[in-house]
Motif scaffolding. Structure first.
Motif, PDB file in Angstrom:
ATOM      1  N   GLU A  25       7.871  -4.804  -8.118  1.00 14.38           N
ATOM      2  CA  GLU A  25       7.369  -5.660  -7.030  1.00 14.38           C
ATOM      3  C   GLU A  25       7.911  -7.077  -7.159  1.00 14.38           C
ATOM      4  O   GLU A  25       7.897  -7.664  -8.242  1.00 14.38           O
ATOM      5  CB  GLU A  25       5.834  -5.655  -7.066  1.00 14.38           C
ATOM      6  N   ALA A  26       8.336  -7.634  -6.017  1.00 16.32           N
ATOM      7  CA  ALA A  26       8.912  -8.986  -6.027  1.00 16.32           C
ATOM      8  C   ALA A  26       7.866 -10.070  -6.266  1.00 16.32           C
ATOM      9  O   ALA A  26       8.113 -11.046  -6.981  1.00 16.32           O
ATOM     10  CB  ALA A  26       9.596  -9.247  -4.685  1.00 16.32           C
ATOM     11  N   TRP A  30      -8.793  -4.244   9.468  1.00 15.67           N
ATOM     12  CA  TRP A  30      -9.608  -3.147   9.973  1.00 15.67           C
ATOM     13  C   TRP A  30      -8.975  -1.780   9.723  1.00 15.67           C
ATOM     14  O   TRP A  30      -7.754  -1.674   9.617  1.00 15.67           O
ATOM     15  CB  TRP A  30      -9.755  -3.242  11.495  1.00 15.67           C
ATOM     16  N   TRP A  58       8.597 -12.296   1.056  1.00 15.18           N
ATOM     17  CA  TRP A  58       8.617 -10.846   0.844  1.00 15.18           C
ATOM     18  C   TRP A  58       7.957 -10.077   1.979  1.00 15.18           C
ATOM     19  O   TRP A  58       7.631  -8.906   1.837  1.00 15.18           O
ATOM     20  CB  TRP A  58       8.002 -10.498  -0.524  1.00 15.18           C
ATOM     21  N   ALA A  95       7.063   2.784   3.537  1.00 13.92           N
ATOM     22  CA  ALA A  95       6.572   1.638   4.327  1.00 13.92           C
ATOM     23  C   ALA A  95       6.018   2.154   5.649  1.00 13.92           C
ATOM     24  O   ALA A  95       6.459   3.175   6.187  1.00 13.92           O
ATOM     25  CB  ALA A  95       7.639   0.566   4.585  1.00 13.92           C
ATOM     26  N   THR A  96       5.064   1.414   6.138  1.00 15.12           N
ATOM     27  CA  THR A  96       4.330   1.848   7.334  1.00 15.12           C
ATOM     28  C   THR A  96       5.245   2.094   8.524  1.00 15.12           C
ATOM     29  O   THR A  96       4.975   2.940   9.370  1.00 15.12           O
ATOM     30  CB  THR A  96       3.232   0.814   7.678  1.00 15.12           C
ATOM     31  N   ALA A 148       0.947   3.326   6.245  1.00 19.52           N
ATOM     32  CA  ALA A 148       1.558   3.001   4.948  1.00 19.52           C
ATOM     33  C   ALA A 148       1.252   4.105   3.940  1.00 19.52           C
ATOM     34  O   ALA A 148       2.138   4.547   3.179  1.00 19.52           O
ATOM     35  CB  ALA A 148       1.040   1.648   4.451  1.00 19.52           C
ATOM     36  N   LEU A 203       0.817  -1.214   0.000  1.00 23.31           N
ATOM     37  CA  LEU A 203       0.000   0.000   0.000  1.00 23.31           C
ATOM     38  C   LEU A 203       0.853   1.267   0.000  1.00 23.31           C
ATOM     39  O   LEU A 203       0.534   2.262  -0.661  1.00 23.31           O
ATOM     40  CB  LEU A 203      -0.914  -0.023   1.231  1.00 23.31           C
ATOM     41  N   SER A 204       1.974   1.210   0.711  1.00 23.77           N
ATOM     42  CA  SER A 204       2.823   2.394   0.813  1.00 23.77           C
ATOM     43  C   SER A 204       3.441   2.734  -0.545  1.00 23.77           C
ATOM     44  O   SER A 204       3.436   3.902  -0.969  1.00 23.77           O
ATOM     45  CB  SER A 204       3.920   2.154   1.852  1.00 23.77           C
TER      46      SER A 204
HETATM   47  C1  LIG Z   1      -1.750 -10.538   9.506  1.00 27.10           C
HETATM   48  C2  LIG Z   1      -1.748  -9.022   9.416  1.00 27.10           C
HETATM   49  C3  LIG Z   1      -2.794  -8.315   9.989  1.00 27.10           C
HETATM   50  C4  LIG Z   1      -2.814  -6.913   9.912  1.00 27.10           C
HETATM   51  N1  LIG Z   1      -3.908  -6.253  10.393  1.00 27.10           N
HETATM   52  C5  LIG Z   1      -4.012  -4.923  10.136  1.00 27.10           C
HETATM   53  C6  LIG Z   1      -5.246  -4.251  10.373  1.00 27.10           C
HETATM   54  O1  LIG Z   1      -6.246  -4.850  10.763  1.00 27.10           O
HETATM   55  N2  LIG Z   1      -5.292  -2.912  10.125  1.00 27.10           N
HETATM   56  C7  LIG Z   1      -4.205  -2.219   9.625  1.00 27.10           C
HETATM   57  O2  LIG Z   1      -4.324  -1.019   9.404  1.00 27.10           O
HETATM   58  N3  LIG Z   1      -3.039  -2.847   9.388  1.00 27.10           N
HETATM   59  C8  LIG Z   1      -2.925  -4.177   9.608  1.00 27.10           C
HETATM   60  N4  LIG Z   1      -1.778  -4.841   9.291  1.00 27.10           N
HETATM   61  C9  LIG Z   1      -0.600  -4.053   8.878  1.00 27.10           C
HETATM   62  C10 LIG Z   1      -0.739  -3.593   7.427  1.00 27.10           C
HETATM   63  O3  LIG Z   1      -0.969  -4.700   6.606  1.00 27.10           O
HETATM   64  C11 LIG Z   1       0.543  -2.904   7.023  1.00 27.10           C
HETATM   65  O4  LIG Z   1       0.767  -1.794   7.860  1.00 27.10           O
HETATM   66  C12 LIG Z   1       0.551  -2.373   5.599  1.00 27.10           C
HETATM   67  O5  LIG Z   1      -0.147  -3.189   4.705  1.00 27.10           O
HETATM   68  C13 LIG Z   1       2.014  -2.203   5.190  1.00 27.10           C
HETATM   69  O6  LIG Z   1       2.111  -1.746   3.866  1.00 27.10           O
HETATM   70  P1  LIG Z   1       3.543  -1.405   3.279  1.00 27.10           P
HETATM   71  O7  LIG Z   1       3.330  -1.035   1.873  1.00 27.10           O
HETATM   72  O8  LIG Z   1       4.213  -0.463   4.186  1.00 27.10           O
HETATM   73  O9  LIG Z   1       4.379  -2.762   3.374  1.00 27.10           O
HETATM   74  P2  LIG Z   1       4.131  -4.167   2.646  1.00 27.10           P
HETATM   75  O10 LIG Z   1       2.681  -4.452   2.574  1.00 27.10           O
HETATM   76  O11 LIG Z   1       4.984  -5.128   3.363  1.00 27.10           O
HETATM   77  O12 LIG Z   1       4.658  -3.933   1.179  1.00 27.10           O
HETATM   78  C14 LIG Z   1       5.971  -4.170   0.787  1.00 27.10           C
HETATM   79  C15 LIG Z   1       5.964  -4.744  -0.616  1.00 27.10           C
HETATM   80  O13 LIG Z   1       7.293  -4.900  -1.064  1.00 27.10           O
HETATM   81  C16 LIG Z   1       7.452  -6.155  -1.679  1.00 27.10           C
HETATM   82  N5  LIG Z   1       8.860  -6.515  -1.595  1.00 27.10           N
HETATM   83  C17 LIG Z   1       9.553  -7.017  -0.555  1.00 27.10           C
HETATM   84  N6  LIG Z   1      10.853  -7.160  -0.861  1.00 27.10           N
HETATM   85  C18 LIG Z   1      10.993  -6.724  -2.143  1.00 27.10           C
HETATM   86  C19 LIG Z   1      12.100  -6.620  -3.036  1.00 27.10           C
HETATM   87  N7  LIG Z   1      13.333  -6.972  -2.673  1.00 27.10           N
HETATM   88  N8  LIG Z   1      11.870  -6.144  -4.277  1.00 27.10           N
HETATM   89  C20 LIG Z   1      10.636  -5.760  -4.676  1.00 27.10           C
HETATM   90  N9  LIG Z   1       9.558  -5.845  -3.877  1.00 27.10           N
HETATM   91  C21 LIG Z   1       9.733  -6.309  -2.613  1.00 27.10           C
HETATM   92  C22 LIG Z   1       6.513  -7.053  -0.937  1.00 27.10           C
HETATM   93  O14 LIG Z   1       6.145  -8.172  -1.722  1.00 27.10           O
HETATM   94  C23 LIG Z   1       5.320  -6.118  -0.694  1.00 27.10           C
HETATM   95  O15 LIG Z   1       4.404  -6.149  -1.756  1.00 27.10           O
HETATM   96  C24 LIG Z   1      -1.736  -6.223   9.318  1.00 27.10           C
HETATM   97  C25 LIG Z   1      -0.693  -6.954   8.725  1.00 27.10           C
HETATM   98  C26 LIG Z   1      -0.708  -8.329   8.752  1.00 27.10           C
HETATM   99  C27 LIG Z   1       0.372  -9.094   8.027  1.00 27.10           C
END
Ligand SMILES: Cc1cc2nc3c(=O)[nH]c(=O)nc-3n(C[C@H](O)[C@H](O)[C@H](O)COP(=O)(O)OP(=O)(O)OC[C@H]3O[C@@H](n4cnc5c(N)ncnc54)[C@H](O)[C@@H]3O)c2cc1C
Length: 452
Positions: free
Chosen positions: A35-36, A60, A391, A423-424, A437, A15-16
């Motif tokens: 994206e990986a 949520w 990932w 990232a979050t 995020a 999402l970030s």
């Molecule tokens: C089980 C679970 C329950 C949760 N419950 C909640 C909730 O109820 N409410 C809420 O607000 N938040 C919740 N969260 C947290 C929320 O999901 C995260 O805060 C948010 O989705 C993080 O987004 P991000 O983009 O920062 O990171 P990520 O979603 O981790 O995105 C990182 C991306 O980078 C990719 N990646 C990794 N390494 C590489 C690489 N070397 N090269 C290219 N791409 C790569 C990954 O595949 C991924 O798509 C929960 C998380 C989990 C796992």
């Protein structure tokens, strides 16, 4: 070797990263997301199980998650309220009590807990969200763990355990592994202070998305068209003042003027940077482990507990689930009854590694103790585990142990030339959550735009 060019290369289509790319595009510049995985969304993952969307990842949003609510509105994703009506059940000192009886029996202990929560509120107010290491008592608070601090608060045994369960419900790490300053920062960035740690799901978990959370990243990705490249794990980032070359496994590379790394710190640390990053940045990524959480969805023909005045929330000192809740779809009468059991911190690390049948048997037994014989006979159990996902490598997010913030915190989101961090984990509002995020992605995009 295939290469593509853009103004801003975004690593990670969570999402970030998607929010960052969208912000770059909205400002009239070209993003390219690499994206990986073979899908977008990262820690957001709605799995369709026989027509039932189950949130293996994020589920949520809370009442103050305004960015997420607005984003859902823009993308045409509906929102519905989390079911909360009814009593929670508590399992302490060898017995299961419903909410009213539990609060009456342990009124004195729970008053102590209230005092501790208010104290955490007061302390968190002194922690600047963008630089927690500058808090007046940062040095003292970052040298002790949450567990040490809680042990010194004179709580009774039930209140202490209850507080442990609620805190681990947020951190997904044992409180002995997280610094007190890190917890206070968690409270400060969420703005709801102790509500975050209160036993009610409350602040962060009041609403869900109709059709599943994955609709948000999927629809956001659609607005970016072919500016997303899947199945391309980033291995290297070569950078100079105004040029970056992002190299992927499989030979794909992306060339740009700026790069946003939208990965949790541990995963960001696995990329090879040339020139190498400053020591403080690398050492930070060595000190922000992904936490441990495991979700078990227990499915029934119907949500029978609602007729019995229960909200399907349990809190247990025995486990394996320390908490649970009602995770039914919006029209619960038409769909299955769903109880979501949370295994967090040590529960995820111990029971989460048991053979599936052993864990299922323990969960059936536990649910039976709390919600009666029908609860012990589910139709099916579906699980979401994150440590083995290459990932992600753990969830919900990352936290620091003692001295992590005072010695390394300043490197968490500080840009390094053309490299910006999203990232979050890097958010200044609701870090750890989807709301964070989005905030972090947009902040990193603004940093790039300022430099373009
Ligand atoms: C089980 C679970 C329950 C949760 N419950 C909640 C909730 O109820 N409410 C809420 O607000 N938040 C919740 N969260 C947290 C929320 O999901 C995260 O805060 C948010 O989705 C993080 O987004 P991000 O983009 O920062 O990171 P990520 O979603 O981790 O995105 C990182 C991306 O980078 C990719 N990646 C990794 N390494 C590489 C690489 N070397 N090269 C290219 N791409 C790569 C990954 O595949 C991924 O798509 C929960 C998380 C989990 C796992």
């Amino acid at each position: 070797m295939v290469a593509r060019e853009a103004d801003v290369i975004v690593v990670g289509a969570g999402l970030s990263g998607l929010a960052a790319a969208r912000a770059v595009l909205d400002a009239g510049h070209e993003p390219l997301v690499v994206e990986a995985d073979d899908r977008v969304g990262g820690r957001i993952l709605t799995e369709d199980v026989d027509g039932v969307p189950l949130e293996l990842g994020a589920q949520w949003i809370g009442d103050t998650h305004h960015r997420m609510e607005a984003l859902a509105g823009e993308l045409g994703v509906g929102i519905y309220d989390q079911f909360e009506d009814g009593e929670t059940t508590y399992e302490f000192a060898g017995e299961v009590l419903r909410g009213e009886a539990f609060h009456a029996k342990y009124a004195d202990e729970l008053a102590g807990l209230e005092r501790v929560l208010r104290e955490l509120d007061r302390m968190a107010e002194t922690v600047p969200v963008e630089a927690p290491w500058t808090a007046p008592r940062a040095d003292e608070w970052d040298r002790i763990t949450v567990g040490q601090w809680l042990d010194g608060q004179g709580l009774g045994p039930v209140a202490r355990t209850l507080q442990e369960i609620c805190t681990v419900g947020i951190l997904a790490m044992p409180t002995v592994e997280v610094s007190l300053l890190c917890l206070l920062q968690n409270i400060a960035v969420c703005g709801v202070t102790a509500e975050l740690l209160a036993e009610s799901e409350g602040g962060a978990q009041t609403k869900r998305f109709v059709g599943g959370t994955s609709l948000i990243p999927q629809r956001l990705a659609e607005t970016l068209g072919d500016r997303i490249v899947l199945n391309s794990p980033v291995l290297t980032i070569d950078h100079s003042a105004d040029r970056v070359v992002v190299g992927c496994r499989g030979g794909f590379s992306a060339v740009g003027r700026q790069v946003i790394v939208a990965l949790a710190p541990t995963l960001a640390g696995r990329i090879m940077y040339d020139p190498p990053l400053p020591g403080v940045r690398d050492q930070l990524t060595q000190r922000m482990p992904q936490a441990s959480a495991h979700k078990s969805f227990v499915l029934y023909d119907e949500p029978f507990w609602r007729d019995e005045g229960l909200n399907a929330q349990l809190i247990s000192e025995i486990g394996p689930a320390r908490m649970s809740n009602d995770s039914c779809l919006p029209d619960a009468s038409a769909g299955p009854g769903i109880i979501l059991c949370f295994l967090e911190g040590e529960s995820a690390r111990v029971a989460g590694r048991w053979p599936a049948e052993q864990r299922a048997a323990a969960l059936r037994d536990e649910l039976g103790r709390h919600f009666g014989p029908r609860a012990a006979a589910p139709v099916r159990i579906v699980e979401g585990e994150w440590a083995s996902r290459q990932w992600t490598r753990g969830c919900y997010n990352a936290n620091t142990g003692p001295c992590g913030l005072i010695h390394f915190g300043s490197a968490l989101s500080a840009p390094i030339g053309p490299i910006k961090w999203a990232a979050t984990e890097t958010a200044n509002a609701w870090a750890g959550y989807m709301e964070g995020a989005v905030e972090a992605g947009r902040r990193a995009a603004a940093e790039c735009l300022a430099d373009l």
